[in-house]
Design an enzyme around this catalytic site. Structure first.
Site, PDB file in Angstrom:
ATOM      1  N   ARG A 101      26.015 -77.277  18.662  1.00  0.00           N
ATOM      2  CA  ARG A 101      25.742 -75.918  18.193  1.00  0.00           C
ATOM      3  C   ARG A 101      26.611 -75.596  16.985  1.00  0.00           C
ATOM      4  O   ARG A 101      27.806 -75.933  16.966  1.00  0.00           O
ATOM      5  CB  ARG A 101      26.001 -74.897  19.313  1.00  0.00           C
ATOM      6  CG  ARG A 101      24.993 -75.040  20.431  1.00  0.00           C
ATOM      7  CD  ARG A 101      25.038 -73.926  21.446  1.00  0.00           C
ATOM      8  NE  ARG A 101      24.297 -74.341  22.624  1.00  0.00           N
ATOM      9  CZ  ARG A 101      22.972 -74.292  22.734  1.00  0.00           C
ATOM     10  NH1 ARG A 101      22.239 -73.804  21.760  1.00  0.00           N
ATOM     11  NH2 ARG A 101      22.367 -74.732  23.839  1.00  0.00           N
ATOM     12  N   ASP A 102      25.984 -74.954  15.990  1.00  0.00           N
ATOM     13  CA  ASP A 102      26.715 -74.563  14.787  1.00  0.00           C
ATOM     14  C   ASP A 102      27.774 -73.527  15.158  1.00  0.00           C
ATOM     15  O   ASP A 102      27.514 -72.594  15.920  1.00  0.00           O
ATOM     16  CB  ASP A 102      25.740 -73.992  13.742  1.00  0.00           C
ATOM     17  CG  ASP A 102      26.346 -73.929  12.354  1.00  0.00           C
ATOM     18  OD1 ASP A 102      25.909 -74.693  11.482  1.00  0.00           O
ATOM     19  OD2 ASP A 102      27.275 -73.116  12.147  1.00  0.00           O
ATOM     20  N   ILE A 103      28.951 -73.674  14.567  1.00  0.00           N
ATOM     21  CA  ILE A 103      30.068 -72.786  14.890  1.00  0.00           C
ATOM     22  C   ILE A 103      29.851 -71.378  14.323  1.00  0.00           C
ATOM     23  O   ILE A 103      30.457 -70.414  14.787  1.00  0.00           O
ATOM     24  CB  ILE A 103      31.384 -73.409  14.362  1.00  0.00           C
ATOM     25  CG1 ILE A 103      32.590 -72.895  15.121  1.00  0.00           C
ATOM     26  CG2 ILE A 103      31.550 -73.220  12.867  1.00  0.00           C
ATOM     27  CD1 ILE A 103      33.867 -73.706  14.889  1.00  0.00           C
TER      28      ILE A 103
ATOM     29  N   ASN B 145      20.541 -79.339   3.588  1.00  0.00           N
ATOM     30  CA  ASN B 145      21.096 -78.914   2.304  1.00  0.00           C
ATOM     31  C   ASN B 145      21.708 -80.121   1.598  1.00  0.00           C
ATOM     32  O   ASN B 145      22.313 -80.974   2.246  1.00  0.00           O
ATOM     33  CB  ASN B 145      22.180 -77.854   2.522  1.00  0.00           C
ATOM     34  CG  ASN B 145      21.625 -76.560   3.078  1.00  0.00           C
ATOM     35  OD1 ASN B 145      20.548 -76.107   2.678  1.00  0.00           O
ATOM     36  ND2 ASN B 145      22.338 -75.957   4.018  1.00  0.00           N
TER      37      ASN B 145
ATOM     38  N   GLU C 118      27.907 -77.621   2.605  1.00  0.00           N
ATOM     39  CA  GLU C 118      29.340 -77.361   2.821  1.00  0.00           C
ATOM     40  C   GLU C 118      30.038 -78.562   3.442  1.00  0.00           C
ATOM     41  O   GLU C 118      31.199 -78.820   3.155  1.00  0.00           O
ATOM     42  CB  GLU C 118      29.524 -76.158   3.752  1.00  0.00           C
ATOM     43  CG  GLU C 118      29.100 -74.833   3.150  1.00  0.00           C
ATOM     44  CD  GLU C 118      29.122 -73.704   4.179  1.00  0.00           C
ATOM     45  OE1 GLU C 118      29.590 -73.942   5.308  1.00  0.00           O
ATOM     46  OE2 GLU C 118      28.665 -72.611   3.832  1.00  0.00           O
ATOM     47  N   VAL C 119      29.346 -79.259   4.319  1.00  0.00           N
ATOM     48  CA  VAL C 119      29.934 -80.409   5.004  1.00  0.00           C
ATOM     49  C   VAL C 119      29.201 -81.662   4.543  1.00  0.00           C
ATOM     50  O   VAL C 119      27.976 -81.776   4.706  1.00  0.00           O
ATOM     51  CB  VAL C 119      29.834 -80.246   6.543  1.00  0.00           C
ATOM     52  CG1 VAL C 119      30.422 -81.469   7.237  1.00  0.00           C
ATOM     53  CG2 VAL C 119      30.560 -78.981   7.001  1.00  0.00           C
TER      54      VAL C 119
ATOM     55  N   HIS D 174      23.186 -83.654   7.776  1.00  0.00           N
ATOM     56  CA  HIS D 174      22.840 -83.021   9.049  1.00  0.00           C
ATOM     57  C   HIS D 174      21.554 -82.230   8.895  1.00  0.00           C
ATOM     58  O   HIS D 174      21.267 -81.681   7.835  1.00  0.00           O
ATOM     59  CB  HIS D 174      23.971 -82.121   9.562  1.00  0.00           C
ATOM     60  CG  HIS D 174      24.519 -81.188   8.527  1.00  0.00           C
ATOM     61  ND1 HIS D 174      25.398 -81.606   7.548  1.00  0.00           N
ATOM     62  CD2 HIS D 174      24.313 -79.869   8.291  1.00  0.00           C
ATOM     63  CE1 HIS D 174      25.703 -80.584   6.763  1.00  0.00           C
ATOM     64  NE2 HIS D 174      25.048 -79.515   7.189  1.00  0.00           N
TER      65      HIS D 174
ATOM     66  N   HIS E  81      19.679 -79.005  10.191  1.00  0.00           N
ATOM     67  CA  HIS E  81      19.831 -77.729  10.894  1.00  0.00           C
ATOM     68  C   HIS E  81      18.551 -77.454  11.678  1.00  0.00           C
ATOM     69  O   HIS E  81      17.449 -77.571  11.121  1.00  0.00           O
ATOM     70  CB  HIS E  81      19.997 -76.575   9.904  1.00  0.00           C
ATOM     71  CG  HIS E  81      21.259 -76.583   9.102  1.00  0.00           C
ATOM     72  ND1 HIS E  81      22.323 -75.743   9.375  1.00  0.00           N
ATOM     73  CD2 HIS E  81      21.626 -77.301   8.006  1.00  0.00           C
ATOM     74  CE1 HIS E  81      23.278 -75.945   8.484  1.00  0.00           C
ATOM     75  NE2 HIS E  81      22.886 -76.879   7.633  1.00  0.00           N
TER      76      HIS E  81
HETATM   77  P1  AMP Z   1      25.758 -77.117   5.287  1.00  0.00           P
HETATM   78  O1  AMP Z   1      25.968 -75.891   4.447  1.00  0.00           O
HETATM   79  O2  AMP Z   1      24.323 -77.545   5.343  1.00  0.00           O
HETATM   80  O3  AMP Z   1      26.699 -78.240   4.897  1.00  0.00           O
HETATM   81  O4  AMP Z   1      26.094 -76.678   6.753  1.00  0.00           O
HETATM   82  C1  AMP Z   1      27.316 -76.936   7.382  1.00  0.00           C
HETATM   83  C2  AMP Z   1      27.273 -76.214   8.707  1.00  0.00           C
HETATM   84  O5  AMP Z   1      28.292 -76.748   9.526  1.00  0.00           O
HETATM   85  C3  AMP Z   1      27.513 -74.704   8.592  1.00  0.00           C
HETATM   86  O6  AMP Z   1      26.396 -74.018   9.132  1.00  0.00           O
HETATM   87  C4  AMP Z   1      28.790 -74.498   9.404  1.00  0.00           C
HETATM   88  O7  AMP Z   1      28.794 -73.295  10.119  1.00  0.00           O
HETATM   89  C5  AMP Z   1      28.780 -75.714  10.327  1.00  0.00           C
HETATM   90  N1  AMP Z   1      30.084 -76.139  10.814  1.00  0.00           N
HETATM   91  C6  AMP Z   1      31.215 -76.332  10.092  1.00  0.00           C
HETATM   92  N2  AMP Z   1      32.213 -76.731  10.900  1.00  0.00           N
HETATM   93  C7  AMP Z   1      31.700 -76.791  12.161  1.00  0.00           C
HETATM   94  C8  AMP Z   1      32.227 -77.142  13.435  1.00  0.00           C
HETATM   95  N3  AMP Z   1      33.504 -77.512  13.601  1.00  0.00           N
HETATM   96  N4  AMP Z   1      31.413 -77.101  14.519  1.00  0.00           N
HETATM   97  C9  AMP Z   1      30.129 -76.716  14.370  1.00  0.00           C
HETATM   98  N5  AMP Z   1      29.563 -76.385  13.193  1.00  0.00           N
HETATM   99  C10 AMP Z   1      30.337 -76.417  12.100  1.00  0.00           C
END
Ligand code: AMP
Length: 118
Positions: A30-32, A88, A96-97, A101, A103
């Site tokens: 689950r997304d945080i 993304n 962001e990460v 992944h 979503h």
């Molecule tokens: P993106 O912008 O596509 O890279 O999405 C990265 C997603 O990772 C965002 O929706 C964040 O809320 C989620 N995220 C970041 N750190 C964590 C974490 N530790 N556990 C769960 N989700 C995370």
């Protein structure tokens, strides 16, 4: 070598996360910071930084991500009402990460696919 992100630690269960599914190829959690009532990320266990880094050998795991996403959508009760699968890529895509992944977003009307320009 690509740089590991926090997702590698989640996959290895080194930090806490709400994992809903895991097998030898993918991990889903689950997304945080959920953007919808259901917001789950499906992540390849192998570190692929972005959609730009996908290679032909990744085709099985990428297909598996969709199979797992469909199964999770059914389990979460959003298969019939509908949901969005989203990837993304890089800055303009809002990534962001830097660990690829998928979503899964659902549980409410999600609105337009992208933000309109003002
Ligand atoms: P993106 O912008 O596509 O890279 O999405 C990265 C997603 O990772 C965002 O929706 C964040 O809320 C989620 N995220 C970041 N750190 C964590 C974490 N530790 N556990 C769960 N989700 C995370």
């Amino acid at each position: 070598m690509p740089t590991e992100t926090i997702f590698s630690k989640i996959i290895r269960r080194e930090i806490p996360s709400d994992i809903v599914y895991q097998d030898e190829q993918v991990t889903a959690f689950r997304d945080i910071n959920p953007q919808a009532p259901v917001h789950i990320l499906v992540v390849p266990n192998k570190l692929i930084p972005t959609a730009n880094d996908v290679v032909p050998e990744d085709e099985p795991v990428l297909g598996h991500m969709f199979v797992v996403a469909a199964r999770i959508a059914a389990q979460e009760g959003i298969a019939e009402s509908g949901y969005r699968l989203l990837v993304n890529c890089n800055r303009d895509g809002g990534q962001e990460v830097y660990h690829l992944h998928l979503h899964i977003l659902g549980g409410r009307r999600l609105g337009p696919m992208v933000m309109r320009q003002s």
